[in-house]
Write a protein that holds these residues in place. Structure first.
Motif, PDB file in Angstrom:
ATOM      1  N   SER A  53       6.214   4.682  -3.918  1.00  0.00           N
ATOM      2  CA  SER A  53       5.847   5.806  -3.057  1.00  0.00           C
ATOM      3  C   SER A  53       6.928   6.041  -2.014  1.00  0.00           C
ATOM      4  O   SER A  53       7.768   6.918  -2.150  1.00  0.00           O
ATOM      5  CB  SER A  53       4.500   5.528  -2.371  1.00  0.00           C
ATOM      6  OG  SER A  53       4.138   6.596  -1.543  1.00  0.00           O
ATOM      7  N   ALA A 109       2.064   0.922  -8.153  1.00  0.00           N
ATOM      8  CA  ALA A 109       2.449  -0.131  -7.213  1.00  0.00           C
ATOM      9  C   ALA A 109       2.271  -1.515  -7.831  1.00  0.00           C
ATOM     10  O   ALA A 109       3.051  -2.436  -7.553  1.00  0.00           O
ATOM     11  CB  ALA A 109       1.644  -0.014  -5.927  1.00  0.00           C
ATOM     12  N   TRP A 131       0.806  -1.221   0.000  1.00  0.00           N
ATOM     13  CA  TRP A 131       0.000   0.000   0.000  1.00  0.00           C
ATOM     14  C   TRP A 131       0.840   1.273   0.000  1.00  0.00           C
ATOM     15  O   TRP A 131       0.731   2.098  -0.907  1.00  0.00           O
ATOM     16  CB  TRP A 131      -0.950  -0.043   1.211  1.00  0.00           C
ATOM     17  CG  TRP A 131      -1.621   1.259   1.530  1.00  0.00           C
ATOM     18  CD1 TRP A 131      -2.033   2.218   0.647  1.00  0.00           C
ATOM     19  CD2 TRP A 131      -1.982   1.735   2.828  1.00  0.00           C
ATOM     20  NE1 TRP A 131      -2.630   3.256   1.321  1.00  0.00           N
ATOM     21  CE2 TRP A 131      -2.610   2.989   2.651  1.00  0.00           C
ATOM     22  CE3 TRP A 131      -1.838   1.223   4.113  1.00  0.00           C
ATOM     23  CZ2 TRP A 131      -3.102   3.736   3.730  1.00  0.00           C
ATOM     24  CZ3 TRP A 131      -2.326   1.964   5.167  1.00  0.00           C
ATOM     25  CH2 TRP A 131      -2.944   3.199   4.975  1.00  0.00           C
ATOM     26  N   THR A 149      -2.140  -6.087  -3.430  1.00  0.00           N
ATOM     27  CA  THR A 149      -1.936  -4.742  -3.949  1.00  0.00           C
ATOM     28  C   THR A 149      -3.288  -4.167  -4.347  1.00  0.00           C
ATOM     29  O   THR A 149      -4.341  -4.736  -4.025  1.00  0.00           O
ATOM     30  CB  THR A 149      -0.931  -4.756  -5.127  1.00  0.00           C
ATOM     31  OG1 THR A 149      -0.631  -3.417  -5.515  1.00  0.00           O
ATOM     32  CG2 THR A 149      -1.464  -5.532  -6.314  1.00  0.00           C
ATOM     33  N   TYR A 153      -3.084   2.098  -5.544  1.00  0.00           N
ATOM     34  CA  TYR A 153      -1.823   2.359  -4.847  1.00  0.00           C
ATOM     35  C   TYR A 153      -0.850   3.029  -5.806  1.00  0.00           C
ATOM     36  O   TYR A 153      -0.491   2.468  -6.846  1.00  0.00           O
ATOM     37  CB  TYR A 153      -1.215   1.073  -4.293  1.00  0.00           C
ATOM     38  CG  TYR A 153      -2.055   0.364  -3.249  1.00  0.00           C
ATOM     39  CD1 TYR A 153      -3.116   1.004  -2.608  1.00  0.00           C
ATOM     40  CD2 TYR A 153      -1.781  -0.948  -2.884  1.00  0.00           C
ATOM     41  CE1 TYR A 153      -3.880   0.351  -1.662  1.00  0.00           C
ATOM     42  CE2 TYR A 153      -2.544  -1.611  -1.928  1.00  0.00           C
ATOM     43  CZ  TYR A 153      -3.589  -0.956  -1.321  1.00  0.00           C
ATOM     44  OH  TYR A 153      -4.355  -1.603  -0.376  1.00  0.00           O
TER      45      TYR A 153
END
Length: 336
Positions: free
Chosen positions: A26, A59, A21, A50, A54
């Protein structure tokens, strides 16, 4: 690593499931993310969770890179659909038939697979008829794009309605993915009993309360530098509610309980979650490979009732138990 059945299916997943997440694309770079996934595999984790939302789809791409070359049949890959993605237009969100099909096709392409093991409704969509949503999921299962269907943060009533429709349409609704920890117990009163009745398991997120249940945040002290609480991209807003001194003081009472059991506070907190048989898996993330070495060991721990009740007593008065909180999670209208 121990495995548990997901709902009333014959499908097993690793008790400790890796989630990406707030990390992939990120909080950490791709190289670190890939190293962490490889560490998870080395430690016996085979289940990976996932979502398309995200990092606005990025992601999923990173997870695909990390799992490249692994035998597909030895992995359990989960993703989700609901929140706005891409250009975030009017049909780029929710649980309409259009968005669900656009969602699964996009996720499969990004993940580089022909199917996902579990496809989840990331929230309940009040703007789409539930019949439309569940029919779309049924068609995706029949097309072989997803093997099982789950949801996330649905109320007891929504689970009951969704389960009834899934049976009519000929597929299995096997899981719910709510927030759950020794500090956030709102699903215990209604969601878990309903799920047990219907044959639905929980795959829980934030089982360590965003890291507070590791014991590293101390009352009256600044938050540790580089921790999640200091990084707006890694869930700082989610952890704020747990950073009250009364909560942190209560969490410090877990240390002697963990020491008596010969485990860490993080392992104690994860074992507490897994003590409930309706919990199929605890979702954990990591920004560094070595973080997983501690958390994965929780799968080897069977917490006795005395230790379980000691944790409850230590956190009494600060743990959130109000079942009405389960009705506040899904937006009443789609996010703009």
């Amino acid at each position: 690593m121990n495995y548990r059945y997901l709902g009333d299916s014959g499908f097993k997943i690793s008790e400790i499931t890796y989630g990406n997440w707030v990390t992939h694309a990120s909080q950490v770079g791709d190289d670190a993310a890939i190293s962490t996934v490889h560490k998870a595999l080395d430690l016996g984790i085979t289940t990976f969770d996932t979502a398309d939302t995200y990092a606005n789809t990025a992601a999923e791409v990173v997870l695909a890179k990390a799992l490249k070359g692994q035998p597909r049949e030895q992995l359990e890959i989960f993703t989700k659909v609901y929140w706005p993605i891409g250009r975030k237009g009017p049909n780029d969100q929710g649980l309409s038939r259009k968005h669900i099909f656009d969602g699964i096709n996009g996720s499969l392409k990004r993940l580089g697979v022909d199917y996902v093991d579990l496809y989840q409704a990331h929230r309940y969509d009040y703007e789409t008829p539930l019949e439309e949503t569940m029919q779309a999921f049924a068609d995706i299962v029949r097309q072989g794009k997803a093997l099982y269907i789950g949801v996330s943060e649905w109320t007891a009533e929504q689970l009951r309605e969704g389960h009834a429709l899934s049976k009519q349409l000929g597929f299995q609704l096997v899981s719910n993915q709510p927030q759950y920890s020794a500090l956030w117990r709102v699903i215990e009163d209604r969601v878990i009993p309903t799920s047990e009745e219907l044959g639905i398991s929980q795959i829980v997120w934030s089982p360590l309360a965003q890291g507070v249940l590791t014991g590293k945040y101390l009352p009256g002290q600044p938050v540790p530098e580089g921790s999640r609480a200091t990084d707006e991209k890694s869930g700082a807003n989610f952890i704020k509610r747990f950073l009250r001194d009364d909560v942190l003081e209560a969490v410090q009472k877990l240390t002697p309980i963990a020491e008596e059991a010969g485990i860490t506070v993080a392992q104690l907190s994860l074992a507490w979650v897994l003590h409930n048989p309706n919990i199929a898996a605890a979702l954990v993330g990591a920004s560094r490979p070595e973080q997983l070495e501690d958390t994965v060991k929780a799968s080897e721990i069977t917490l006795d009732d005395a230790a379980y009740e000691a944790v409850n007593a230590a956190l009494s008065g600060v743990a959130e138990i109000d079942p009405e909180k389960t009705y506040e999670v899904s937006p009443k209208s789609r996010p703009a």
